[in-house]
Each structure stands twice: as structure tokens, then as C-alpha cells.
Enzyme design. Structure first.
Site, PDB file in Angstrom:
ATOM      1  N   GLY A 259       4.635  -3.183  14.673  1.00  0.00           N
ATOM      2  CA  GLY A 259       3.468  -2.299  15.204  1.00  0.00           C
ATOM      3  C   GLY A 259       4.080  -1.018  16.158  1.00  0.00           C
ATOM      4  O   GLY A 259       5.114  -0.813  16.065  1.00  0.00           O
TER       5      GLY A 259
ATOM      6  N   PRO B 263       8.290  -7.707  10.571  1.00  0.00           N
ATOM      7  CA  PRO B 263       6.966  -7.917  10.863  1.00  0.00           C
ATOM      8  C   PRO B 263       6.593  -9.250  10.679  1.00  0.00           C
ATOM      9  O   PRO B 263       7.409 -10.107   9.968  1.00  0.00           O
ATOM     10  CB  PRO B 263       6.559  -6.871   9.854  1.00  0.00           C
ATOM     11  CG  PRO B 263       7.075  -6.949   8.689  1.00  0.00           C
ATOM     12  CD  PRO B 263       8.627  -7.186   9.066  1.00  0.00           C
TER      13      PRO B 263
ATOM     14  N   CYS C  38       0.600  -1.934   4.656  1.00  0.00           N
ATOM     15  CA  CYS C  38       0.293  -0.801   5.409  1.00  0.00           C
ATOM     16  C   CYS C  38      -0.173   0.425   4.514  1.00  0.00           C
ATOM     17  O   CYS C  38      -0.907   1.346   5.173  1.00  0.00           O
ATOM     18  CB  CYS C  38       1.342  -0.096   6.271  1.00  0.00           C
ATOM     19  SG  CYS C  38       2.896   0.240   5.291  1.00  0.00           S
TER      20      CYS C  38
ATOM     21  N   ASN D  50       4.728  -9.122   6.137  1.00  0.00           N
ATOM     22  CA  ASN D  50       5.429  -9.212   5.262  1.00  0.00           C
ATOM     23  C   ASN D  50       7.022  -9.766   5.680  1.00  0.00           C
ATOM     24  O   ASN D  50       8.121  -9.180   5.446  1.00  0.00           O
ATOM     25  CB  ASN D  50       5.679  -7.693   4.541  1.00  0.00           C
ATOM     26  CG  ASN D  50       4.528  -7.135   4.540  1.00  0.00           C
ATOM     27  OD1 ASN D  50       3.635  -7.539   3.520  1.00  0.00           O
ATOM     28  ND2 ASN D  50       4.321  -5.954   5.054  1.00  0.00           N
TER      29      ASN D  50
END
Length: 555
Positions: free
Chosen positions: A199, A116, A250, A119
Site C-alpha cells: 500500500g 504484499p 495493480c 501476490n
């Protein structure tokens, strides 16, 4: 030009997967001791560069803050390897003498790691360490907005692995990462398993690739503050969790849900922690800013400081603001701030009773965080357990900041940057993913019993033995006429055909009808049919053979 870049990416992926696969052919022969030494060297190198890599991540992506990214790098380079020490992943994992079983760890092969932008360095460290700990090779596919810091992290890990004796090419990082290249990586015939973080689209692509995959759903973490909670302890922890890396984790808190009687004290404590309480107009502006018209998080707001977010929404907050709080009246699309926000903006709900609080937490998870994480602050264990049982979340955290608790910093769940959300979110696991998810387990199973000792057949089948156990063939089976007749009569009864008892049958057989012929009964017909069947089997009507009983289940 875009098509050319995709072709370059696809070709690079193919080359690097083949290199990683060739390296794995050597690495798969390494002992547990060799693997552990390599992982320890990688972790030490990552720790040495943890601060530099954190700075690089913020500089490149603009998300979060370097202080908290440094903590995440330490989570994966210090706490994770400490928890993995002594964990068996290679060769014989355990022997179970009483069960006559031996479990053997078998690595999967090439791990495709999709990374991602939120992170990038900590996830690269985490995925590389668990991949090599489990005896696998890895190919990292960076997010395009985090390419430089991810590949630099991979380079640090790769150099240290090779220095410790790992085969060359065991860690690969894609230099030209595109969506087409990432899809090619996930679908490559040499790819064994996928670790996908990002995502919902990329997670869906991983699960649609035809490969085993670990991808996780979004988090929309509710925090229930019970009336039994120590508010002076709870509120600072919630603010610490929500402000951590500006909300990019998250599992960071998305909403406080509390009894209405606690409202004034909670608001006062939030203000004491430098939280800014937004007005209704500011709340509406934030909702329009943070959540787009197609109901996704505005990428320009992800991981930004509260001062910057407020300015983007059209108002000012003090420079030392930790988070922005908004009282919200419900859950759903009419209330944009009831969704996951990936920023230091926290929703507040004040409700009339405990059950209403639980139901609102449930609604928040169902709206955008099924299976992920929920938290509670409480000193009433009965309520805590009720909350845990009712929440559709696989990490329920008690009296701890949510990001730190869910990733194993303040709790004893396994340290991880991939938090499974289970079947509720379409995920293949509800675990914190670790090395044991990247191996297959082979079972060496020694004989433990004879077949006839495994279970008992129902009495109706009159099974005393298996022919093969005594060296007999199926034709040697003795058939008991009475057993077969009884079975036929049960079938007739099940079909609604009356069967007379033996005494009535005898009378009926001796009685002649007006035409002078015996009137057959269902019982006499069934008996005669059985006799003809047995005769064809060569069993006669005596149907007893020395020392054997019949089987009504075969023949």
C-alpha cells in the site's frame, strides 16, 4: 503483547540482516557463471513448486484464485529467468573501445524486500531471483496475512540456492513480521536498497527511510476502445485481463472508455463473455462497498469472486459471472467506482468523441494511477501514438490484456512484479524493475583527449593555450593591452558610460578646457587604468611575448 511482538520482530530483523550481510561478503566474490548457475537452480525449484505455492497463497490470504496465481508464479520462475539469461550483472558488463570506457557491475549488498498480500509467492520469487542475479543478498519481510506462503516460498528458493553453491544465509525471511520490524529492516545500516510492494503507506515509508528504494504507486488503468478496434478481439481480452486473479494485479483494467456509437456492441460482447451489467442501484451499492469512507479499497473485497462481491453488496449474479460492469457518469470522489478497485468490477464510460475519451482516460490516471499503466485497443496507429503521448502513464499497452501486457507476458517489456510509476507518482524509476536496478556501475575511463582539445573558449577570451599545457606558470602569461582596453570599454558601455571612438578621444585629449588642463574622456581613463594595471603585473605596455597570446580569462 503487541509491544513484545514488535521487539521480537526488530531483534529478528537485526539478526537476519547481519547474517545476510555476512553471506554477501562471500557471494560478492562469485563470478557471473557461478551466480547464473545458482539463479537457474532457484528458478527450477520455484517452477517445480509453483502450483503448490499458488494453492497455499489462496488458502492463507483468501485473495484471488489458484489458477491465476500459478500463472504469476510461472511468470517469475520461468519467463523471468529466461529473459535474464545472458544478462551481464557481475564484473565487466561491456567494453567500449571507441569511447575508451569499461563498465563494471558492482552489487549493492543486502536487499530489503517488502512483500504484499495480493501476490505473495510470485513477488517473493521475483525479488529473490533478481536480487541474487545481481550479486546481492536478500531479506524478505512478508505481509502478516501472507506469512506462511511467503516464508515457504523463501525456503524453497534458499534450499536450491545453497545446493547450487550459494553461501548459507544468502536468503532470509522474517518469521515475525510487524510494522515496526519492517521499518527496522528498511532503516538498518546494513540494508543497501529497498524493494517495496504494498500500500501507499509502506511505499512512502520506504522512500522516507534514507535508503535507495524502489516502490510503486497505485494503478487505475483506463482502457480506450477506439472506433477502429476489432471489438470481437478487444472485449474478450479486456474481460480476461480484468478477471485475472480476481483483479488483484495493480495493472488490471479499471475502466473501458469508448465512443458512444460502440455502446450497444460492447455491452452485447461483455454479456457474451459472462460479464454482469449492474443497474444504477447496484452500482451505487458497489461503490459504497468497495471504497471506504476514508477513500481506500475495502480489504474484505480485494481479490474476491464476482459472486461474493455481489452478495456483499446485496444482490445476486449468476454463478458463472466473470466480472461486474457498471456505467459511470464521471471521475472523482463523487464517483467511487472511478477509483482503483482491486476486484473484478469494471467501470464503463461512453463518450461523444475521441478527444473526450482521451481526456477521461487522463482524468482516471490523474485521479488514482499517475505514471502506472494505460491501454488502448485500436487499429489506427496515429491515434494510438497520440494516446500514448497524452497519457501520464509509463506503460501504454496496445491490443493486449493489461496485467499480462504490463508484466511482460504478452509484450516485450521486462518481466516484473514491480512496475515503476516515475516522478509523476513520486517513484525513483518508471521502469519495470529488474536486476540492473540492483547494481551500481563502475566506469573505468581511459584518457581520451588533452584538456585543450575538449572545448573551445569564446573568442572574447582570446585563449590560445593553457599555461600548464606548455609548462608555463600563470605569471608567464602575456597580456595584450588592446584586448584588455576593449574589455574595459565594453564594461563601461554596459554600465551606461559613453566611450568615444579613438579619433574623438585623440581630439578630446588635445583640447584644453578653460582652466588650461586636458579634459579626460572615459576612453582615456580606461586606457590609463589598464596601463597602471599592466605595470603592476610587470607586463609593461608592450604586452607581447614571443610566440604567446594573452588570456583575458585568468588574472
Amino acid at each position: 503483547m503487541l509491544a513484545d511482538k514488535d521487539l521480537v520482530s526488530i531483534q529478528e530483523v537485526r539478526t537476519k540482516v547481519e547474517k545476510a550481510f555476512a553471506a554477501w561478503q562471500k557471494y560478492r566474490t562469485y563470478s557471473q557463471e557461478q551466480v547464473d548457475a545458482i539463479v537457474e537452480r532457484m528458478a527450477a525449484a520455484a517452477r517445480a513448486h509453483a502450483k503448490r505455492l499458488a494453492d497455499l497463497a489462496v488458502e492463507e490470504t483468501g485473495y484471488g484464485n489458484a489458477k491465476d496465481k500459478y500463472i504469476k508464479n510461472l511468470l517469475t520462475s520461468d519467463w523471468l529467468p529466461r529473459r535474464m539469461r545472458g544478462m551481464k550483472t557481475i564484473g565487466i558488463l561491456r567494453e567500449l573501445p571507441d569511447e575508451k570506457l569499461v563498465e563494471i557491475g558492482v552489487p549493492m549488498g543486502v536487499v530489503a524486500a517488502i512483500l504484499p498480500t495480493t501476490n505473495p509467492t510470485s513477488t517473493a520469487i521475483y525479488k529473490s531471483l533478481i536480487a541474487l542475479k545481481s550479486g546481492n543478498a536478500i531479506v524478505l519481510s512478508p505481509h502478516p496475512r501472507a506469512h506462511r506462503c511467503t516464508c515457504e516460498t523463501a525456503a524453497v528458493l534458499y534450499r536450491s540456492a545453497v545446493e547450487a553453491g550459494a553461501p548459507e544465509d544468502i536468503i532470509q525471511c522474517v518469521d515475525t513480521a510487524t510494522l515496526e520490524g519492517t521499518n527496522a529492516l528498511m532503516r538498518h545500516e546494513r540494508t543497501a536498497v529497498i524493494l517495496s510492494t504494498g500500500g501507499s503507506a509502506i511505499v512512502k515509508a520506504a522512500y522516507s527511510s534514507g535508503k535507495p528504494a524502489y516502490g510503486v504507486g497505485p494503478g487505475n488503468v483506463p482502457v480506450l476502445v477506439d472506433t477502429s478496434a476489432d471489438l470481437d478481439d478487444a472485449i474478450p481480452k479486456i474481460v480476461a485481463g480484468k478477471s485475472f486473479d480476481y483483479g488483484t494485479v495493480c495493472s488490471s483494467e479499471q475502466a473501458i472508455v469508448a465512443h458512444i456509437s460502440l455502446r450497444d456492441k460492447i455491452l452485447a460482447l461483455l454479456k457474451a463473455q459472462k460479464a454482469y451489467i449492474a443497474s444504477d442501484a447496484q452500482k451505487d451499492a458497489l461503490g459504497k462497498l468497495l471504497i471506504t469512507s476514508n477513500w481506500t479499497v475495502n480489504p474484505n473485497c480485494v481479490g474476491q469472486a464476482p459472486t461474493k462481491i455481489a452478495k456483499m453488496a446485496g444482490f445476486e449474479v449468476p454463478a458463472d459471472t466473470s466480472i461486474i460492469c457498471c456505467e459511470v457518469g464521471g471521475v472523482g470522489k463523487q464517483h467511487p467506482l472511478s477509483a482503483e478497485k482491486l476486484s473484478p468490477v469494471l467501470s464503463l464510460y461512453f463518450l461523444p468523441d475521441f478527444n473526450a475519451c482521451v481526456e477521461t482516460c487522463y482524468a482516471l490516471l490523474k485521479f488514482g494511477g499517475l505514471g502506472h499503466t494505460a491501454a488502448i485497443y485500436s487499429n489506427n496507429d496515429a491515434r494510438t501514438r497520440e494516446y500514448a503521448m497524452r497519457m501520464p502513464a509509463y506503460r501504454v499497452l496496445v491490443n493486449t490484456p493489461a496485467p499480462q501486457g504490463s508484466t511482460g507476458i504478452t509484450t516485450n517489456v521486462f518481466p516484473s512484479m514491480t512496475l515503476g510509476c516515475g516522478a509523476a507518482a513520486g517513484n525513483s524509476t518508471s521502469d519495470n524493475v529488474g536486476p540492473l536496478h540492483l547494481i551500481n556501475i563502475k566506469r573505468l575511463a581511459y584518457v581520451a583527449r588533452k584538456p585543450e582539445e575538449a572545448f573551445e573558449m569564446p573568442l572574447d577570451y582570446n585563449v590560445a593555450t593553457y599555461p600548464a599545457a606548455n609548462g608555463a606558470s600563470a605569471g608567464d602569461l602575456a597580456l595584450d593591452r588592446n584586448v584588455v582596453v576593449a574589455a574595459v570599454e565594453r564594461y563601461l558601455v554596459s554600465r551606461g558610460i559613453a566611450v568615444a571612438p579613438p579619433s574623438a578621444t585623440k581630439v578630446a585629449e588635445e583640447h584644453s578646457c578653460s582652466c588650461g588642463s586636458p579634459q579626460p574622456t572615459a576612453a582615456s581613463v580606461s586606457a590609463s587604468v589598464v596601463d597602471r594595471f599592466l605595470a603592476r603585473r610587470g607586463a609593461g605596455s608592450s604586452l607581447e611575448k614571443a610566440g604567446e597570446k594573452a588570456s583575458g580569462g585568468y588574472g
